[in-house]
Motif scaffolding. Structure first.
Motif, mmCIF file in Angstrom:
data_model
loop_
_atom_site.group_PDB
_atom_site.id
_atom_site.type_symbol
_atom_site.label_atom_id
_atom_site.label_comp_id
_atom_site.label_asym_id
_atom_site.label_seq_id
_atom_site.Cartn_x
_atom_site.Cartn_y
_atom_site.Cartn_z
ATOM 1 N N MET A 143 36.823 38.793 43.181
ATOM 2 C CA MET A 143 37.705 39.854 42.794
ATOM 3 C C MET A 143 38.838 39.271 41.948
ATOM 4 O O MET A 143 39.433 38.266 42.298
ATOM 5 N N THR A 144 39.148 39.898 40.840
ATOM 6 C CA THR A 144 40.212 39.466 39.936
ATOM 7 C C THR A 144 41.564 39.876 40.491
ATOM 8 O O THR A 144 41.734 40.986 40.990
ATOM 9 N N HIS A 145 42.533 38.966 40.386
ATOM 10 C CA HIS A 145 43.911 39.260 40.787
ATOM 11 C C HIS A 145 44.820 38.889 39.615
ATOM 12 O O HIS A 145 44.755 37.767 39.118
ATOM 13 N N LEU A 146 45.658 39.842 39.176
ATOM 14 C CA LEU A 146 46.544 39.629 38.035
ATOM 15 C C LEU A 146 47.980 39.944 38.447
ATOM 16 O O LEU A 146 48.255 41.005 39.009
ATOM 17 N N ALA A 185 46.195 49.719 35.079
ATOM 18 C CA ALA A 185 47.283 49.595 36.047
ATOM 19 C C ALA A 185 48.614 49.754 35.326
ATOM 20 O O ALA A 185 48.733 49.417 34.145
ATOM 21 N N GLU A 186 49.598 50.249 36.071
ATOM 22 C CA GLU A 186 50.968 50.365 35.580
ATOM 23 C C GLU A 186 51.910 50.032 36.726
ATOM 24 O O GLU A 186 51.654 50.417 37.865
ATOM 25 N N ALA A 187 52.980 49.318 36.409
ATOM 26 C CA ALA A 187 53.978 48.977 37.429
ATOM 27 C C ALA A 187 55.269 48.603 36.711
ATOM 28 O O ALA A 187 55.314 48.486 35.489
ATOM 29 N N GLY A 219 53.866 41.317 41.725
ATOM 30 C CA GLY A 219 53.012 40.379 42.446
ATOM 31 C C GLY A 219 51.548 40.736 42.436
ATOM 32 O O GLY A 219 50.689 39.872 42.566
ATOM 33 N N SER A 220 51.253 41.999 42.273
ATOM 34 C CA SER A 220 49.860 42.429 42.249
ATOM 35 C C SER A 220 49.725 43.601 41.285
ATOM 36 O O SER A 220 49.643 44.756 41.689
ATOM 37 N N LEU A 221 49.719 43.281 39.999
ATOM 38 C CA LEU A 221 49.546 44.322 38.998
ATOM 39 C C LEU A 221 48.141 44.904 39.076
ATOM 40 O O LEU A 221 47.945 46.106 38.979
ATOM 41 N N PHE A 222 47.163 44.022 39.277
ATOM 42 C CA PHE A 222 45.779 44.486 39.366
ATOM 43 C C PHE A 222 44.997 43.602 40.317
ATOM 44 O O PHE A 222 45.081 42.378 40.253
ATOM 45 N N ARG A 279 42.320 34.185 39.682
ATOM 46 C CA ARG A 279 43.708 34.599 39.892
ATOM 47 C C ARG A 279 44.442 34.279 38.593
ATOM 48 O O ARG A 279 44.449 33.121 38.161
ATOM 49 N N TYR A 280 45.050 35.276 38.009
ATOM 50 C CA TYR A 280 45.741 35.114 36.737
ATOM 51 C C TYR A 280 47.202 35.514 36.897
ATOM 52 O O TYR A 280 47.501 36.573 37.449
ATOM 53 N N HIS A 281 48.096 34.660 36.396
ATOM 54 C CA HIS A 281 49.526 34.946 36.411
ATOM 55 C C HIS A 281 50.028 34.783 34.984
ATOM 56 O O HIS A 281 49.805 33.725 34.365
ATOM 57 N N VAL A 282 50.665 35.826 34.440
ATOM 58 C CA VAL A 282 51.111 35.821 33.049
ATOM 59 C C VAL A 282 52.626 36.011 33.005
ATOM 60 O O VAL A 282 53.113 37.135 33.037
#
Length: 107
Positions: free
Chosen positions: A1-4, A33-35, A44-47, A89-92
């Protein structure tokens, strides 16, 4: 599962950029997604879900700067990312100022 996730830092003040609207879209432009960034400038968890391929994060920087009474040369920042690992897991992070920005793949 992708986590962004993402984090926005105001490079002028050295403080978190709060209340920055962020939208994640897929390659076709469909919203996934929107936040809004929290008091620490983070989402912390956009998607979390299934995602692979080209996606775009749109940071509505005009809202952030307008709330501070500042004009911004970049009213939005759009960062295209290629999510190559569907279980990744992606953090931008975004470093932001009224006349410049930079980004990188965080951890």
């Amino acid at each position: 599962m992708t986590h962004l996730s993402t984090h926005v830092l105001d490079a002028v003040t050295g403080r978190p950029a709060t209340q920055v609207p962020v939208t994640l879209t897929d390659a076709d432009g469909a919203t996934m997604a929107e936040a809004v960034t929290d008091d620490d400038g983070r989402i912390g968890s956009l998607f979390t879900g299934t995602a692979a391929g080209l996606h775009r994060l749109r940071f509505d920087t005009a809202v952030y700067f307008a709330a501070r009474g500042l004009a911004a040369f970049y009213p939005e920042v759009v960062v295209a990312v290629d999510l190559t690992d569907p279980d990744g897991r992606y953090h931008v992070p975004l470093l932001l100022s009224p006349y410049a920005y930079s980004t990188y793949r965080g951890s």
